[in-house]
Design an enzyme around this catalytic site. Structure first.
Site, PDB file in Angstrom:
ATOM      1  N   GLY A 156      16.962-108.266  25.442  1.00  0.00           N
ATOM      2  CA  GLY A 156      17.470-108.006  26.782  1.00  0.00           C
ATOM      3  C   GLY A 156      16.568-106.969  27.433  1.00  0.00           C
ATOM      4  O   GLY A 156      16.002-106.122  26.732  1.00  0.00           O
ATOM      5  N   LYS A 157      16.453-107.055  28.740  1.00  0.00           N
ATOM      6  CA  LYS A 157      15.627-106.043  29.430  1.00  0.00           C
ATOM      7  C   LYS A 157      16.593-104.998  29.975  1.00  0.00           C
ATOM      8  O   LYS A 157      17.020-105.064  31.137  1.00  0.00           O
ATOM      9  CB  LYS A 157      14.836-106.727  30.550  1.00  0.00           C
ATOM     10  CG  LYS A 157      13.344-106.418  30.489  1.00  0.00           C
ATOM     11  CD  LYS A 157      12.574-107.277  31.418  1.00  0.00           C
ATOM     12  CE  LYS A 157      11.473-106.547  32.152  1.00  0.00           C
ATOM     13  NZ  LYS A 157      10.512-105.797  31.373  1.00  0.00           N
ATOM     14  N   VAL A 158      16.963-104.063  29.101  1.00  0.00           N
ATOM     15  CA  VAL A 158      17.980-103.058  29.425  1.00  0.00           C
ATOM     16  C   VAL A 158      17.254-101.762  29.760  1.00  0.00           C
ATOM     17  O   VAL A 158      16.450-101.272  28.958  1.00  0.00           O
ATOM     18  CB  VAL A 158      18.919-102.839  28.209  1.00  0.00           C
ATOM     19  CG1 VAL A 158      19.988-101.809  28.557  1.00  0.00           C
ATOM     20  CG2 VAL A 158      19.532-104.150  27.758  1.00  0.00           C
ATOM     21  N   TYR A 162      14.207 -98.577  27.746  1.00  0.00           N
ATOM     22  CA  TYR A 162      12.828 -98.270  28.126  1.00  0.00           C
ATOM     23  C   TYR A 162      12.452 -96.810  27.867  1.00  0.00           C
ATOM     24  O   TYR A 162      11.280 -96.432  27.993  1.00  0.00           O
ATOM     25  CB  TYR A 162      12.542 -98.732  29.557  1.00  0.00           C
ATOM     26  CG  TYR A 162      12.193-100.211  29.508  1.00  0.00           C
ATOM     27  CD1 TYR A 162      10.878-100.633  29.520  1.00  0.00           C
ATOM     28  CD2 TYR A 162      13.190-101.156  29.320  1.00  0.00           C
ATOM     29  CE1 TYR A 162      10.558-101.973  29.386  1.00  0.00           C
ATOM     30  CE2 TYR A 162      12.885-102.495  29.184  1.00  0.00           C
ATOM     31  CZ  TYR A 162      11.565-102.896  29.225  1.00  0.00           C
ATOM     32  OH  TYR A 162      11.249-104.221  29.061  1.00  0.00           O
TER      33      TYR A 162
END
Ligand SMILES: Cc1ncc(COP(=O)(O)O)c(C=O)c1O
Length: 306
Positions: A156-158, A162
């Site tokens: 997932g690009k949460v 990052y």
């Protein structure tokens, strides 16, 4: 970098200056935000912008939202329409980067995912190279480990995750390297700070599988198809040991921002000849044609912006 004059925010297009969130918003306080990074490329002959694989980007965004218990009233097609509406408001005639975001929009304290309102937003920025040294990058193995899927969804690009990417990127840059190679907890190669990784070993393209805590990159998927279909290469998705990197013939990294970066040195060891290899060079040229809607075989990936 020139930011767009407009943004999509709280259900409508507004001047970017008005697209403000409060400091008490959940997505800001807890990193409960998911996003994508997409590009649209300017085709000088056709005098048109072409968005690269927007359906796939929005599909991954909605999957990230699903993992984070988020719901918005748009599907992939609806999000494409909102993107086109936003692009109409600013007259872009250059390569751009689009940042759609879904975030937990309620204000206040309390860690959770449920019973919170979700909002969708998007802004745009002009964008050139992400990595200045993309033709001969010097990479280093990071001392930071890649987040595990049982810690924060790795596919997932949460936004909260990052922080992990930022740690590896900053330490690599401050030590004089262009980019980090990040290992899994089990010591296998996972990816870069914001890009996937490929090696050429004995003429075969090798990349970590989607079960090695990678972000399932859309550039990665595109490169796998181009390598197989256009270069006739064998592509194998398998776990990669750290020392395989040093003896690879070629190394490159892929991402929407990074595009295709040739890694020619890792921790002071030259990779292959120490110069960009022929497979990397061919894929970079092919990819540039494909994203700019210049390759008749891959127009399925280009959405013309009217
Ligand atoms: C952690 C991470 N891995 C890989 C990628 C590459 O993914 P994509 O090719 O879809 O941009 C990105 C960039 O979005 C990223 O942030």
């Amino acid at each position: 970098m020139d930011l767009s004059k407009h943004a999509f925010f709280e259900g409508k297009i507004v001047p970017l200056a008005d697209a403000k969130i409060n400091i008490a918003v959940h997505g800001f306080l807890y990193g409960t935000t998911v996003f994508s990074g997409m590009r649209a490329y300017w085709n000088e002959e056709k005098k048109r912008l072409f968005a690269f694989r927007p359906y796939d980007h929005f599909h991954r965004l909605l999957n990230s939202a699903r993992m984070m218990a988020m719901e918005i009233p748009y599907d992939e097609e609806g999000l494409i329409q909102l993107m086109l509406d936003l692009l109409k408001t600013d007259d872009w005639k250059e390569d751009i980067y689009l940042r759609p975001t879904i975030y937990k929009a309620d204000m206040g304290i309390g860690v959770r995912l449920h019973d919170l309102r979700d909002e969708y937003s998007m802004f745009v920025t002009s964008f050139d190279k992400y990595l200045k040294n993309d033709a001969n990058a010097h990479l280093t193995f990071s001392s930071w480990r890649r987040i595990d899927d049982n810690v924060i969804p790795a596919r997932g690009k949460v936004s909260g995750s990052y922080a992990n990417s930022a740690l590896s990127k900053t330490d690599a840059n401050r030590a004089g390297f262009d980019e980090a190679i990040v290992l899994n907890q089990d010591g296998h190669v996972s990816e870069g700070s914001a890009m996937n990784i490929f090696l050429v070993r004995d003429g075969v393209l090798v990349t970590p599988p989607s079960t090695d805590n990678i972000l399932e990159g859309i550039t990665r998927r595109s490169v796998i198809e181009l390598a197989r279909e256009e270069l006739g290469l064998q592509v194998v998705e398998r776990s990669i040991d750290r020392t395989e990197v040093f003896i690879a013939e070629e190394l490159f990294m892929t991402g929407t921002a990074a595009q295709i970066v040739a890694g020619t040195k890792v921790d002071y060891r030259p990779i292959g000849s120490g110069k960009m290899g022929p497979i990397t060079a061919k894929l970079r040229a092919l990819f540039d044609d494909v994203v700019r809607a210049k390759h008749p075989g891959y127009l399925k990936w280009n959405l013309e912006v009217p």
